[in-house]
Write a protein that holds these residues in place. Structure first.
Motif, mmCIF file in Angstrom:
data_model
loop_
_atom_site.group_PDB
_atom_site.id
_atom_site.type_symbol
_atom_site.label_atom_id
_atom_site.label_comp_id
_atom_site.label_asym_id
_atom_site.label_seq_id
_atom_site.Cartn_x
_atom_site.Cartn_y
_atom_site.Cartn_z
ATOM 1 N N VAL A 188 -76.036 51.504 -6.924
ATOM 2 C CA VAL A 188 -75.152 51.984 -7.979
ATOM 3 C C VAL A 188 -73.787 51.318 -7.847
ATOM 4 C CG1 VAL A 188 -73.992 53.992 -8.957
ATOM 5 C CG2 VAL A 188 -76.340 54.200 -8.116
ATOM 6 N N GLY A 189 -73.344 50.686 -8.923
ATOM 7 C CA GLY A 189 -72.047 50.026 -8.925
ATOM 8 C C GLY A 189 -72.033 48.656 -8.279
ATOM 9 N N SER A 190 -73.201 48.139 -7.881
ATOM 10 C CA SER A 190 -73.247 46.834 -7.224
ATOM 11 C C SER A 190 -72.869 45.720 -8.185
ATOM 12 C CB SER A 190 -74.646 46.581 -6.659
ATOM 13 O OG SER A 190 -75.599 46.480 -7.704
ATOM 14 N N ALA A 191 -72.426 44.601 -7.615
ATOM 15 C CA ALA A 191 -72.032 43.450 -8.430
ATOM 16 C C ALA A 191 -73.212 42.910 -9.216
ATOM 17 C CB ALA A 191 -71.445 42.362 -7.531
ATOM 18 N N LEU A 192 -74.418 42.961 -8.609
ATOM 19 C CA LEU A 192 -75.604 42.433 -9.279
ATOM 20 C C LEU A 192 -75.960 43.276 -10.502
ATOM 21 C CD1 LEU A 192 -77.847 40.352 -9.312
ATOM 22 C CD2 LEU A 192 -79.149 41.788 -7.719
ATOM 23 N N ALA A 193 -75.946 44.602 -10.339
ATOM 24 C CA ALA A 193 -76.243 45.477 -11.480
ATOM 25 C C ALA A 193 -75.202 45.299 -12.583
ATOM 26 C CB ALA A 193 -76.276 46.935 -11.026
ATOM 27 N N THR A 194 -73.943 45.163 -12.192
ATOM 28 C CA THR A 194 -72.876 44.970 -13.171
ATOM 29 C C THR A 194 -73.036 43.646 -13.894
ATOM 30 O OG1 THR A 194 -71.360 46.285 -11.807
ATOM 31 C CG2 THR A 194 -70.381 44.867 -13.481
ATOM 32 N N ALA A 195 -73.377 42.592 -13.147
ATOM 33 C CA ALA A 195 -73.538 41.268 -13.762
ATOM 34 C C ALA A 195 -74.679 41.265 -14.773
ATOM 35 C CB ALA A 195 -73.786 40.223 -12.672
ATOM 36 N N ILE A 196 -75.810 41.854 -14.408
ATOM 37 C CA ILE A 196 -76.963 41.882 -15.311
ATOM 38 C C ILE A 196 -76.614 42.614 -16.596
ATOM 39 C CG2 ILE A 196 -79.273 42.860 -15.639
ATOM 40 C CD1 ILE A 196 -79.808 42.291 -12.675
ATOM 41 N N THR A 197 -76.039 43.789 -16.461
ATOM 42 C CA THR A 197 -75.760 44.607 -17.650
ATOM 43 C C THR A 197 -74.661 44.008 -18.518
ATOM 44 O OG1 THR A 197 -74.391 45.991 -16.205
ATOM 45 C CG2 THR A 197 -76.603 46.784 -16.699
ATOM 46 N N LEU A 198 -73.653 43.377 -17.902
ATOM 47 C CA LEU A 198 -72.602 42.745 -18.699
ATOM 48 C C LEU A 198 -73.132 41.536 -19.457
ATOM 49 C CD1 LEU A 198 -69.400 42.916 -16.442
ATOM 50 C CD2 LEU A 198 -70.025 44.348 -18.400
ATOM 51 N N LEU A 199 -74.018 40.777 -18.830
ATOM 52 C CA LEU A 199 -74.617 39.638 -19.526
ATOM 53 C C LEU A 199 -75.467 40.106 -20.702
ATOM 54 C CD1 LEU A 199 -75.599 37.380 -16.497
ATOM 55 C CD2 LEU A 199 -73.912 36.840 -18.263
ATOM 56 N N LEU A 200 -76.226 41.173 -20.499
ATOM 57 C CA LEU A 200 -77.009 41.720 -21.604
ATOM 58 C C LEU A 200 -76.087 42.220 -22.720
ATOM 59 C CD1 LEU A 200 -79.798 43.755 -19.747
ATOM 60 C CD2 LEU A 200 -79.970 41.471 -20.738
ATOM 61 N N PHE A 201 -74.982 42.853 -22.340
ATOM 62 C CA PHE A 201 -74.063 43.380 -23.351
ATOM 63 C C PHE A 201 -73.355 42.264 -24.112
ATOM 64 C CE2 PHE A 201 -69.866 45.426 -24.458
ATOM 65 C CZ PHE A 201 -70.380 46.195 -25.495
ATOM 66 N N THR A 202 -73.199 41.105 -23.480
ATOM 67 C CA THR A 202 -72.637 39.958 -24.193
ATOM 68 C C THR A 202 -73.500 39.618 -25.407
ATOM 69 O OG1 THR A 202 -71.761 39.067 -22.114
ATOM 70 C CG2 THR A 202 -71.909 37.553 -23.967
ATOM 71 N N GLY A 203 -74.805 39.649 -25.221
ATOM 72 C CA GLY A 203 -75.698 39.433 -26.354
ATOM 73 C C GLY A 203 -75.551 40.508 -27.402
ATOM 74 N N ALA A 204 -75.381 41.758 -26.956
ATOM 75 C CA ALA A 204 -75.229 42.861 -27.903
ATOM 76 C C ALA A 204 -73.941 42.740 -28.705
ATOM 77 C CB ALA A 204 -75.250 44.198 -27.148
ATOM 78 N N MET A 205 -72.877 42.244 -28.076
ATOM 79 C CA MET A 205 -71.621 42.071 -28.805
ATOM 80 C C MET A 205 -71.777 41.066 -29.937
ATOM 81 S SD MET A 205 -68.498 42.282 -26.046
ATOM 82 C CE MET A 205 -69.137 41.071 -24.892
ATOM 83 N N GLY A 206 -72.625 40.052 -29.733
ATOM 84 C CA GLY A 206 -72.870 39.088 -30.802
ATOM 85 C C GLY A 206 -73.766 39.655 -31.884
ATOM 86 N N LYS A 207 -74.916 40.173 -31.505
ATOM 87 C CA LYS A 207 -75.879 40.676 -32.486
ATOM 88 C C LYS A 207 -75.333 41.868 -33.256
ATOM 89 C CE LYS A 207 -79.795 38.352 -32.487
ATOM 90 N NZ LYS A 207 -79.142 37.099 -32.040
#
Length: 642
Positions: free
Chosen positions: A213-232
């Motif tokens: 919980v709160g790890s850099a890896l989990a944050t990186a994955i979810t932020l990258l996915l959200f980058t796509g959501a910000m576009g779509k």
């Protein structure tokens, strides 16, 4: 019937093939029948599948069907498979149901267009792409649907590509979405590297073990996915393509904004709730970006004059509410607003199209007015949708928006500032939407005198979908009546098994907070009523007041009218430097280095050939002499130097 869930996306695909290959060889009426028929069949199968799912115990409402193994290479295994659960069941009903009504409406709206078959081919492809996206059982197939809806948006926004504005809008949508999709693709790659699988169920099962919980890896994955959501889903800073998307046909705008592309990002965050629960920072960012987008774009809509662009900014703002719901952990509330928004936003766009149909494609609300008596069905249906999006009690938008506002205040990741901005946005929404209603249908007529005698109501093939959507805009919210109003929130209860997987638990209603919830509900309703009252004062009682305020606060008004100059800022800071850099790489590197190297090799070959050409004299004695000299050289070398 659940085993046949693959038929839901298959039917629109059949429509694509029929109209794509034979649309210009069959009658126009047949093209419309095929396009609408396949969507109707898709909705029918979706309804039957949904009914079968309801018959199962709540904890058994998950079905995964594999059609075939798509990719099997080393550790990478991806199947062409479909995942049906309460979340995807809701989505296919919304996409196929609202999509069917938009297809029917399009038969009347696009009836005279010369590219009628191409239009319905692309429209069916759009529906197929979104249905594939929401039913995909793994990230790779999800990404295919994700990219296909982006392609379809490009094709349909730029449908009238002869117009430069439409062609540019299509390209803008495509390029902006590529930025978001690049991050999204990186997120999927990081998921595969981390989990060794792209299957949703496998990834979600392993997530609590692989990620802290709160790890850099989990944050990186979810932020990258959200980058796509910000576009779509057009969130700050990648929202700029959506207002320009109004260059496409109005039914396309309805489909994009209500049932397909822009809702994909909200669905993606909800689908990946297990990962987001492991990344609190990402959840907070989702909520903050969502609410900031909601307020920011609502303020822009206050003074815009193009009826479709106002609807576009409204969509961006409402999507912000949905992301706020997801960001505070109220995923079911976000999806609930997605569903109700699909009803009233599709209705708003189609009603706007009906107004344009009556006024020879006029979109400037300053050139409308007093249309109520001429197009009464359009007026009353649009009035219902306007009241729904404003959050008037009893209509669908009230229930879904209020649930998000309540969770934004009291939820496990909520904050009072999110609620405060949400209430302010609700007031702005009520103001600008009733501004549209008043300026379009009431007051004095500002319609071109040449058009006044030709104003007429749309044909039944366009008004019947309006009436159905108006009915849904009224009753749709009763699926999620909160407990504080005596309901059981059946919608949240239906989705609960999905969001109880992993770390995401259903949000219980806070005990002892009934008075607080009712009080906050009253504040949001009061904010909406204030917005409506101000709009009535400005545009019915004293129409000169907005002009006086615009002159008094000219700088603020100009900034809002020019959308805070965001497009100009992007043009100056991002687009133009990239253009100059591209020209430099073209002229300085590509032409001089790459082309220069290739041309240099060609020059050397040519130069060497010109030298060798001189020994090709055509005289036999020269060749004999050369052979003799070569033989002497070889013999001499072997005799004296070897």
């Amino acid at each position: 019937m659940i085993d046949y869930v693959w038929l839901v996306p298959a039917f629109p695909l059949i429509g694509v093939l029929i109209n794509g290959f034979f649309g210009r060889r069959i009658r126009r009426a047949a093209v419309g029948w095929v396009a609408c028929g396949v969507m109707g069949l898709s909705f029918l199968v979706s309804s039957l599948v949904f009914w079968d799912l309801l018959q199962l115990p709540p904890d058994k409402r998950v079905f995964k069907g594999v059609v075939f193994t798509w990719i099997a290479s080393g550790d990478l295994r991806a199947e062409a498979g479909f995942l049906l659960d309460p979340l995807s069941a809701v989505m296919i009903l919304v996409v196929s149901g609202v999509g069917f009504l938009i297809h029917v409406y399009s038969v009347g709206y696009m009836g005279e267009d010369r590219d009628y078959p191409r239009y319905f081919t692309h429209l069916n492809l759009f529906a197929f792409s979104m249905l594939l996206l929401v039913l995909a059982s793994n990230y790779l197939l999800f990404f295919v649907g994700w990219e296909l809806v982006g392609l379809c948006s490009y094709l349909l926004i730029g449908f009238w590509f002869e117009r430069k504005t439409a062609a540019d809008a299509g390209k803008k949508a495509f390029v902006v979405n590529r930025i978001g999709d690049f991050g999204f693709a990186l997120g999927i790659m990081l998921i595969f590297v981390t989990f060794g699988s792209l299957d949703f169920q496998e990834v979600f099962r392993m997530a609590p073990e692989k990620l802290q919980v709160g790890s850099a890896l989990a944050t990186a994955i979810t932020l990258l996915l959200f980058t796509g959501a910000m576009g779509k889903s057009a969130q700050i800073p990648l929202y700029v393509w959506l207002p320009d998307a109004m260059e496409g046909p109005t039914p396309v705008s309805a489909l994009i904004h209500a049932a397909t592309m822009v809702t994909a990002g909200v669905y993606m965050v909800a689908r990946n709730h297990v990962l987001y629960e492991l990344a609190p920072f990402s959840l907070a960012l989702v909520a903050a970006v969502g609410m900031a987008t909601a307020f920011f774009t609502a303020s822009i809509a206050l003074v815009q004059n193009d009826i479709k662009r106002i609807m576009a900014y409204s969509t961006i703002s409402q999507l912000g509410y949905m992301f706020t719901g997801a960001g505070v952990g109220a995923y079911a509330a976000g999806i609930f607003h997605l569903m109700t928004h699909a009803f009233f936003k599709a209705l708003l766009f189609l009603a706007a199209g009906s107004v344009m149909h009556a006024l020879a494609n006029e979109t400037d609300i300053r050139r409308m007015g007093a249309l109520k008596e001429h197009i009464p069905i359009t007026f009353w249906t649009m009035a219902i949708a306007t009241a729904a999006i404003a959050g008037i009690p009893g209509l669908s938008g009230f229930f879904s928006k209020d649930e998000i506002l309540w969770q934004a205040y009291s939820g496990r990741h909520g904050h009072y500032l999110l609620w405060l901005l949400g209430v302010a946005t609700a007031a702005l929404t009520a103001f600008y939407m009733f501004r549209v209603l008043f300026l379009t249908f009431l007051g004095e007529s500002r319609v071109d005198p040449h058009l006044r005698h030709h104003i007429h109501e749309s044909p039944p093939i366009m008004t019947v979908p309006l009436m159905i959507l108006a009915f849904l805009s009224i009753v749709g919210g009763y699926l999620g009546v909160p407990e504080v109003l005596g309901g059981a929130n059946r919608f949240q209860e239906f989705l609960a098994p999905v969001f109880e997987v992993g770390h995401a638990k259903a949000i219980p209603s806070p005990h002892g907070a009934v008075g607080l919830e009712l009080g906050l509900m009253g504040v949001s309703v009061a904010a909406a009523l204030v917005g409506i009252g101000v709009a009535y004062r400005f545009y019915i009682q004293d129409p000169s007041l907005p002009h006086r305020l615009a002159e008094r606060f000219q700088r603020a008004y100009t900034a809002l009218l020019n959308k805070y100059y965001v497009d100009e800022i992007y043009e100056t800071l991002i687009v133009n430097p990239f253009k100059r850099g591209s020209v430099f790489l073209w002229e300085g590197f590509d032409v001089k280095v790459v082309d220069g190297s290739v041309n240099g090799v060609a020059y050397l070959v040519e130069w060497g050939g010109s030298l060798l050409r001189k020994v090709q004299t055509g005289y036999v004695f020269n060749y004999v002499l050369a052979i003799l000299a070569g033989a002497v050289a070889i013999v001499g070398y072997m005799a004296f130097w070897r």
